[in-house]
Design a protein around this motif. Structure first.
Motif, PDB file in Angstrom:
ATOM      1  N   UNK A  31       0.795  -1.224   0.000  1.00  0.00           N
ATOM      2  CA  UNK A  31       0.000   0.000   0.000  1.00  0.00           C
ATOM      3  C   UNK A  31       0.832   1.281   0.000  1.00  0.00           C
ATOM      4  N   UNK A  32       1.922   1.380   0.759  1.00  0.00           N
ATOM      5  CA  UNK A  32       2.730   2.618   0.677  1.00  0.00           C
ATOM      6  C   UNK A  32       3.230   2.900  -0.736  1.00  0.00           C
ATOM      7  N   UNK A  33       3.678   1.866  -1.448  1.00  0.00           N
ATOM      8  CA  UNK A  33       4.124   2.054  -2.826  1.00  0.00           C
ATOM      9  C   UNK A  33       2.954   2.441  -3.727  1.00  0.00           C
ATOM     10  N   UNK A 218       4.792 -15.539  -9.971  1.00  0.00           N
ATOM     11  CA  UNK A 218       3.769 -14.548  -9.671  1.00  0.00           C
ATOM     12  C   UNK A 218       4.284 -13.129  -9.770  1.00  0.00           C
ATOM     13  N   UNK A 219       5.512 -12.907  -9.301  1.00  0.00           N
ATOM     14  CA  UNK A 219       6.098 -11.578  -9.410  1.00  0.00           C
ATOM     15  C   UNK A 219       6.274 -11.148 -10.850  1.00  0.00           C
ATOM     16  N   UNK A 220       6.770 -12.049 -11.688  1.00  0.00           N
ATOM     17  CA  UNK A 220       6.940 -11.732 -13.106  1.00  0.00           C
ATOM     18  C   UNK A 220       5.600 -11.491 -13.785  1.00  0.00           C
ATOM     19  N   UNK A 221       4.596 -12.273 -13.390  1.00  0.00           N
ATOM     20  CA  UNK A 221       3.265 -12.085 -13.966  1.00  0.00           C
ATOM     21  C   UNK A 221       2.702 -10.726 -13.590  1.00  0.00           C
ATOM     22  N   UNK A 224       4.456  -8.097 -15.705  1.00  0.00           N
ATOM     23  CA  UNK A 224       3.986  -8.130 -17.092  1.00  0.00           C
ATOM     24  C   UNK A 224       2.612  -7.482 -17.231  1.00  0.00           C
ATOM     25  N   UNK A 225       1.723  -7.771 -16.281  1.00  0.00           N
ATOM     26  CA  UNK A 225       0.366  -7.227 -16.373  1.00  0.00           C
ATOM     27  C   UNK A 225       0.356  -5.716 -16.203  1.00  0.00           C
ATOM     28  N   UNK A 226       1.246  -5.178 -15.370  1.00  0.00           N
ATOM     29  CA  UNK A 226       1.303  -3.729 -15.174  1.00  0.00           C
ATOM     30  C   UNK A 226       1.875  -3.024 -16.392  1.00  0.00           C
ATOM     31  N   UNK A 277       5.941  -1.252 -10.757  1.00  0.00           N
ATOM     32  CA  UNK A 277       6.590  -2.537 -10.998  1.00  0.00           C
ATOM     33  C   UNK A 277       7.177  -3.091  -9.693  1.00  0.00           C
ATOM     34  N   UNK A 278       7.828  -2.230  -8.923  1.00  0.00           N
ATOM     35  CA  UNK A 278       8.369  -2.670  -7.638  1.00  0.00           C
ATOM     36  C   UNK A 278       7.252  -3.164  -6.729  1.00  0.00           C
ATOM     37  N   UNK A 279       6.157  -2.423  -6.697  1.00  0.00           N
ATOM     38  CA  UNK A 279       5.018  -2.816  -5.874  1.00  0.00           C
ATOM     39  C   UNK A 279       4.441  -4.141  -6.353  1.00  0.00           C
ATOM     40  N   UNK A 280       4.354  -4.341  -7.669  1.00  0.00           N
ATOM     41  CA  UNK A 280       3.768  -5.571  -8.213  1.00  0.00           C
ATOM     42  C   UNK A 280       4.531  -6.793  -7.732  1.00  0.00           C
ATOM     43  N   UNK A 281       5.858  -6.704  -7.735  1.00  0.00           N
ATOM     44  CA  UNK A 281       6.653  -7.857  -7.295  1.00  0.00           C
ATOM     45  C   UNK A 281       6.476  -8.090  -5.798  1.00  0.00           C
ATOM     46  N   UNK A 282       6.499  -7.009  -5.014  1.00  0.00           N
ATOM     47  CA  UNK A 282       6.341  -7.139  -3.566  1.00  0.00           C
ATOM     48  C   UNK A 282       4.970  -7.712  -3.223  1.00  0.00           C
TER      49      UNK A 282
END
Length: 313
Positions: A31-33, A218-221, A224-226, A277-282
């Motif tokens: 959420x912070x990101x 999951x992180x890569x997915x 990619x989606x973002x 992107x950073x948030x998506x992986x986290x």
């Protein structure tokens, strides 16, 4: 997320609970990101980096501001995740009936099922994200004619929007949300299923991939989606960031796109991508970990507890 073969299990309620845990973990961790991303997207200055925005928030509003508006997505995450899991499980099979119900869905079914899931979930996600964005941007959106204008939480925002704009106001941004989430979910599910199979051949059928495989896939997915939908997300943020107490700056998707590009250049459509992107992986890492751990705690028959966690990719 690991939607197969869990949703074919008879004890569907456990997947509902596990999905809720995963969703909550993802929201809290990312959420912070997400707040920084929203501020970058809505900013009129292209020079506002995530670091500068973070410093300004901490200095002027305090650390708690990074979590402002989190109540709305938290309140809906359990039902939303359960709905997404179930719809995807059904649609991924329905779009390719040539595959046996005993086998994992084909990549065609995965992609089309993801597109359908993203479109349907937009009906729930649109008002939730509208309320969240209004709270995240409350300080910079406060009208000069309403200096004491301040919402205490998501219910206060929802009541204000409904009172001034009606039900239609609660669904501002529905069109752009569908345009964003339908292809994004298609990319997400296809990438996840493809990458997990590449990391651990045969795992889509056996379900024996390592936790590390699920986390990385999951992180890569998520990334990619973002990337595939990010310009649409910027437009969505700007449409939903408009204050209900002030005249609307943008009259629709095309108008918002034209004015945004004219004022800030085409670079505005990718502003905040690094943060997203950073948030998506986290977030995906947290979601997968919480989801799998919850499943292992809830299932006592050992089926899920046997999923390996130490194998290399």
């Amino acid at each position: 997320m690991d939607f197969w073969p869990e949703f074919l299990a008879s004890s569907w309620g456990k997947e509902f609970v596990a999905g809720g845990f995963g969703g909550v973990a993802g929201i809290v961790s990312g959420y912070p990101l997400d707040t920084l991303r929203i501020r970058q997207q809505s900013s009129g200055s292209g020079s506002s980096s995530a670091i500068n925005i973070l410093r300004g928030i901490v200095r002027n509003e305090g650390l708690a501001a990074l979590y402002r508006g989190m109540g709305a997505p938290l309140a809906s995450v359990t039902f939303q995740n359960a709905m997404v899991f179930q719809i995807y499980a059904v649609l991924s099979q329905a779009f390719d009936t040539s595959v046996s119900i005993k086998d994992p869905p084909s990549y065609k079914g995965v992609a089309l099922g993801g597109v359908g899931t993203g479109a349907i979930q937009s009906l729930i996600l649109t008002p939730v994200e509208l309320v969240k964005i209004q709270l995240q941007l409350q300080d910079q959106n406060r009208p000069k004619t309403h200096p004491m204008y301040c919402h205490k939480g998501p219910l206060s925002v929802a009541r204000s929007i409904f009172h001034t704009k009606g039900l239609r106001g609660m669904y501002r941004g529905l069109g752009i949300t569908v345009l964003r989430d339908a292809p994004a979910h298609g990319f997400y599910f296809w990438t996840y299923e493809y990458m997990r199979e590449q990391f651990h051949p045969g795992c889509r059928k056996s379900g024996q991939e390592s936790l590390r495989t699920m986390l990385v896939a999951g992180g890569l997915a998520g990334v990619a989606s973002w990337i595939c939908c990010y310009p649409l997300d910027v437009i969505k943020t700007r449409l939903q960031a408009q204050s209900p107490l002030a005249p609307l700056k943008y009259n629709g998707i095309v108008d918002c796109l034209r004015k945004s590009v004219r004022e800030d250049g085409y670079g505005v459509l990718w502003r905040g991508l690094g943060t997203a992107v950073a948030r998506a992986f986290v977030v995906n890492g947290a979601v997968f970990s919480a989801y799998e751990i919850a499943l292992r705690c809830l299932f006592n028959n050992g089926d899920h507890a046997s999923i390996p966690t130490e194998n290399a990719l």
